[in-house]
Design a protein around this motif. Structure first.
Motif, PDB file in Angstrom:
ATOM      1  N   ILE A   4     -15.360  77.145 155.233  1.00 17.28           N
ATOM      2  CA  ILE A   4     -16.757  77.464 154.902  1.00 17.28           C
ATOM      3  C   ILE A   4     -17.383  76.334 154.084  1.00 17.28           C
ATOM      4  N   VAL A   5     -16.638  75.788 153.124  1.00 20.09           N
ATOM      5  CA  VAL A   5     -17.162  74.714 152.266  1.00 20.09           C
ATOM      6  C   VAL A   5     -17.464  73.453 153.086  1.00 20.09           C
ATOM      7  N   ILE A   6     -16.528  73.068 153.954  1.00 18.74           N
ATOM      8  CA  ILE A   6     -16.743  71.862 154.770  1.00 18.74           C
ATOM      9  C   ILE A   6     -17.900  72.072 155.732  1.00 18.74           C
ATOM     10  N   ARG A   7     -18.028  73.282 156.274  1.00 18.89           N
ATOM     11  CA  ARG A   7     -19.158  73.563 157.163  1.00 18.89           C
ATOM     12  C   ARG A   7     -20.482  73.465 156.409  1.00 18.89           C
ATOM     13  N   ALA A   8     -20.472  73.859 155.133  1.00 19.42           N
ATOM     14  CA  ALA A   8     -21.683  73.732 154.327  1.00 19.42           C
ATOM     15  C   ALA A   8     -22.048  72.259 154.133  1.00 19.42           C
ATOM     16  N   LEU A   9     -21.045  71.415 153.908  1.00 13.10           N
ATOM     17  CA  LEU A   9     -21.293  69.973 153.793  1.00 13.10           C
ATOM     18  C   LEU A   9     -21.804  69.403 155.113  1.00 13.10           C
ATOM     19  N   GLN A  10     -21.276  69.923 156.214  1.00 10.70           N
ATOM     20  CA  GLN A  10     -21.743  69.487 157.520  1.00 10.70           C
ATOM     21  C   GLN A  10     -23.216  69.840 157.722  1.00 10.70           C
ATOM     22  N   GLY A  11     -23.642  70.968 157.182  1.00  7.04           N
ATOM     23  CA  GLY A  11     -25.042  71.367 157.271  1.00  7.04           C
ATOM     24  C   GLY A  11     -25.969  70.394 156.564  1.00  7.04           C
ATOM     25  N   VAL A  12     -25.477  69.772 155.466  1.00  9.44           N
ATOM     26  CA  VAL A  12     -26.278  68.756 154.767  1.00  9.44           C
ATOM     27  C   VAL A  12     -26.532  67.571 155.694  1.00  9.44           C
ATOM     28  N   GLY A  13     -25.485  67.149 156.407  1.00 10.06           N
ATOM     29  CA  GLY A  13     -25.660  66.057 157.365  1.00 10.06           C
ATOM     30  C   GLY A  13     -26.607  66.441 158.490  1.00 10.06           C
ATOM     31  N   ALA A  14     -26.486  67.685 158.966  1.00 11.93           N
ATOM     32  CA  ALA A  14     -27.358  68.145 160.056  1.00 11.93           C
ATOM     33  C   ALA A  14     -28.817  68.196 159.633  1.00 11.93           C
ATOM     34  N   SER A  15     -29.060  68.437 158.338  1.00 12.85           N
ATOM     35  CA  SER A  15     -30.445  68.530 157.860  1.00 12.85           C
ATOM     36  C   SER A  15     -31.186  67.208 157.987  1.00 12.85           C
ATOM     37  N   ALA A  16     -30.446  66.111 158.171  1.00 12.20           N
ATOM     38  CA  ALA A  16     -31.082  64.796 158.288  1.00 12.20           C
ATOM     39  C   ALA A  16     -31.537  64.481 159.703  1.00 12.20           C
ATOM     40  N   LEU A  17     -31.060  65.236 160.695  1.00  8.45           N
ATOM     41  CA  LEU A  17     -31.269  64.824 162.084  1.00  8.45           C
ATOM     42  C   LEU A  17     -32.659  65.137 162.633  1.00  8.45           C
ATOM     43  N   VAL A  18     -33.120  66.396 162.499  1.00 12.20           N
ATOM     44  CA  VAL A  18     -34.377  66.773 163.161  1.00 12.20           C
ATOM     45  C   VAL A  18     -35.585  66.036 162.595  1.00 12.20           C
ATOM     46  N   PRO A  19     -35.823  66.030 161.264  1.00 11.79           N
ATOM     47  CA  PRO A  19     -37.002  65.300 160.773  1.00 11.79           C
ATOM     48  C   PRO A  19     -36.947  63.811 161.057  1.00 11.79           C
ATOM     49  N   SER A  20     -35.747  63.221 161.011  1.00  8.75           N
ATOM     50  CA  SER A  20     -35.650  61.783 161.282  1.00  8.75           C
ATOM     51  C   SER A  20     -35.854  61.485 162.761  1.00  8.75           C
ATOM     52  N   THR A  21     -35.418  62.390 163.649  1.00  2.00           N
ATOM     53  CA  THR A  21     -35.618  62.179 165.082  1.00  2.00           C
ATOM     54  C   THR A  21     -37.103  62.169 165.434  1.00  2.00           C
ATOM     55  N   VAL A  22     -37.842  63.148 164.922  1.00  2.00           N
ATOM     56  CA  VAL A  22     -39.279  63.215 165.198  1.00  2.00           C
ATOM     57  C   VAL A  22     -39.997  62.023 164.575  1.00  2.00           C
ATOM     58  N   ALA A  23     -39.575  61.624 163.373  1.00  2.00           N
ATOM     59  CA  ALA A  23     -40.181  60.462 162.720  1.00  2.00           C
ATOM     60  C   ALA A  23     -39.904  59.184 163.502  1.00  2.00           C
TER      61      ALA A  23
END
Length: 524
Positions: free
Chosen positions: A81-100
């Motif tokens: 669960i903890v590592i998946r939460a850290l993975q979510g931090v990385g995922a949060s960078a993808l969508v706004p940066s892709t559109v930008a």
């Protein structure tokens, strides 16, 4: 893919770690928790250090965490669960940066390719959802189980990361970005936003188990006020201070150098607020419909994970079909408002159709599930194609990251609401084996459908009464400007003719001078 696969991998994780369904669900909830909490911050970072850099960083975090998840022993699910939460931090960078990235790449002469580029993004984003559900169901049937999925994401992400290190196009800093520095981020508001959204999503997730639990309602209340405090700190305090001291040297006070997470100019973006609300509600209803389908086919009809994945596949297929079929000419011909109204009407009608599914009826899935799910996905895609195009085209380049971060934060919070409402109504689930158990569970599913229908009814009203057809207004403004220019040219021609008549009535010397002036005036 990381989100959707967890829906069909949950049972395998529960068995592997010998835990209960509530704990296993945190493998998805922990990921969504940090994804929704950090997306606004990573969107701002994309504006400061560049969307190309933040994309590569986020992608690296995802495949590294996937490698760790695949290697975690079955002694404790907490580590997963903890590592998946850290993975979510990385995922949060993808969508706004892709559109930008798309907004920065397709400008000037290349701006005509922006809509197809965003269409490709929509195809990838929505299509991979169906792939994720299917892959998750497939891996859960193998001996490797959920670990096979994480090995797959590790290899997939690593290969893409290596390729993009060499091929990604670097983004030049634009006007407004050259003044942005990492040290000038509003860390106070950032901390309040992260804490607030974390607590809100935590409360919604806990509420799925028991809304009377202090973990649920206290987290929601504290999180809500923490988020409001971030808005108050920026809008009421910092912005007023900066406006009051705008003539002072910025180097004398840190408050004059801070880059706001919520720039006031975003409110001026056409239809910003109504489309923001709609975006969040579409995330919520989409999640609810897909979770309803997965749970219905699993616990009432007793299908295996791979069969369940195939049965809900028409929804993401409809999303992809909508992205392939969409043309910018639809928007230009029909208009923004009418297209959004049509999108909400289709989704509302398809929810009514899908709600008619009944395990007691023969071929119920083919009558009420297959076509309705496909058209529901098509209707949702109509909104997201227009939403991305409108937001990107009307947002200044130096605000692309933060604006898309705000939209995605709203989407993730509402997604969590939808994800929490379904289990809060259904309760703890077990496969229904008797007619009485099936009917009892079926009645609960009907209650959830009423909630989804209520959401879509509100969305339809927002489309009708709050959305403005901004494009047509711009066209009328352009016609007004054109008439003003023509009127000014006519006035100049009349003045020139006046000078000619005056020249003809004077002496020869005056004639020559006036004619010269006339020629100069005509050349101007």
């Amino acid at each position: 893919m990381n989100t959707s696969a967890a829906l069909t991998l949950s049972n395998d994780i529960e068995k592997a770690f010998n835990t209960n369904s509530s704990t296993a669900s945190w493998v998805l909830s922990g990921y969504a928790l940090t994804l929704g909490s950090f997306i606004l911050i990573t969107g701002k970072l994309a504006d400061i250090i560049g969307p190309d850099n933040i994309f590569l960083i986020g992608l690296s975090v995802i495949w590294i965490c996937s490698l760790i998840c695949a290697c975690i022993p079955h002694s404790s699910v907490v580590a997963l669960i903890v590592i998946r939460a850290l993975q979510g931090v990385g995922a949060s960078a993808l969508v706004p940066s892709t559109v930008a990235l798309a907004a920065n790449y397709f400008t000037g002469k290349l701006s005509k390719y922006l809509a197809p580029a965003l269409g490709g993004f929509i195809i990838a984003l929505t299509g991979i959802f169906g792939v994720g559900v299917t892959i998750g169901g497939a891996f859960s049937e193998t001996s490797t189980g959920y670990r096979g999925f994480f090995w797959f994401v590790f290899a997939y992400g690593l290969i893409l990361n290596i390729i993009l290190l060499f091929l990604i196009i670097l983004v030049d800093r634009k006007d407004g970005e050259d003044k942005m520095e990492l040290k000038n981020i509003d860390f106070v508001a950032g901390f309040l936003v992260i804490a607030g959204v974390l607590l809100i999503i935590l409360g919604l997730t806990e509420g799925a188990e028991n809304w009377r639990s202090p973990k649920a309602y206290i987290s929601l209340i504290v999180g809500f006020f923490a988020f409001l405090s971030s808005l108050g700190f920026e809008i009421i305090y910092l912005k007023r201070f900066q406006r009051k001291n705008q003539n002072k040297d910025k180097s004398t006070d840190w408050r004059l150098q801070v880059e706001l997470l919520f720039p006031p100019e975003i409110i001026k973006i056409p239809n910003f607020l109504p489309i923001l609300i709609q975006c969040g509600m579409y995330y919520a209803t989409f999640t609810m419909v897909i979770v309803i389908g997965i749970n219905y086919f699993t616990f009432i009809e007793g299908n295996t994970p791979i069969i369940v994945a195939i049965k809900v596949l028409p929804l993401p297929v409809g999303l992809v079909f909508g992205a392939l079929a969409y043309r910018t000419s639809y928007y230009n011909r029909v208009g923004l408002k009418n297209m959004l109204i049509l999108s909400s009407a289709i989704c509302l009608g398809m929810c009514v159709w899908f709600s008619r599914i009944d395990y007691k009826s023969d071929n119920s899935y083919w009558k009420f599930g297959f076509v309705s799910l496909f058209l529901y996905g098509y209707g949702i895609n109509m909104f997201f194609n227009i939403y991305f195009s409108v937001v990107v085209s009307n947002t200044p380049l130096h605000l692309q990251g933060v604006v898309n971060g705000i939209y995605q934060t709203c989407g993730q919070v509402l997604l969590s609401i939808g994800n929490a409402l379904v289990p809060s109504i259904l309760g703890n689930l077990e496969v229904a084996t008797t007619e009485q158990a099936k009917q009892k569970l079926f009645n609960k599913f009907q209650t959830i459908f009423y909630v989804v229908l209520a959401f879509h009814a509100v969305m339809f009203l927002i489309m009708v009464f709050l959305v403005r057809n901004h494009q047509k207004e711009n066209e009328s403004d352009d016609r007004i400007d054109e008439e003003d220019v023509l009127g000014e040219e006519k006035k100049q021609d009349d003045d020139c003719e006046c000078h000619v008549r005056e020249a003809d009535s004077g002496t020869e010397s005056r004639n020559s001078r006036t004619n010269l002036s006339y020629l100069d005036a005509r050349s101007v």
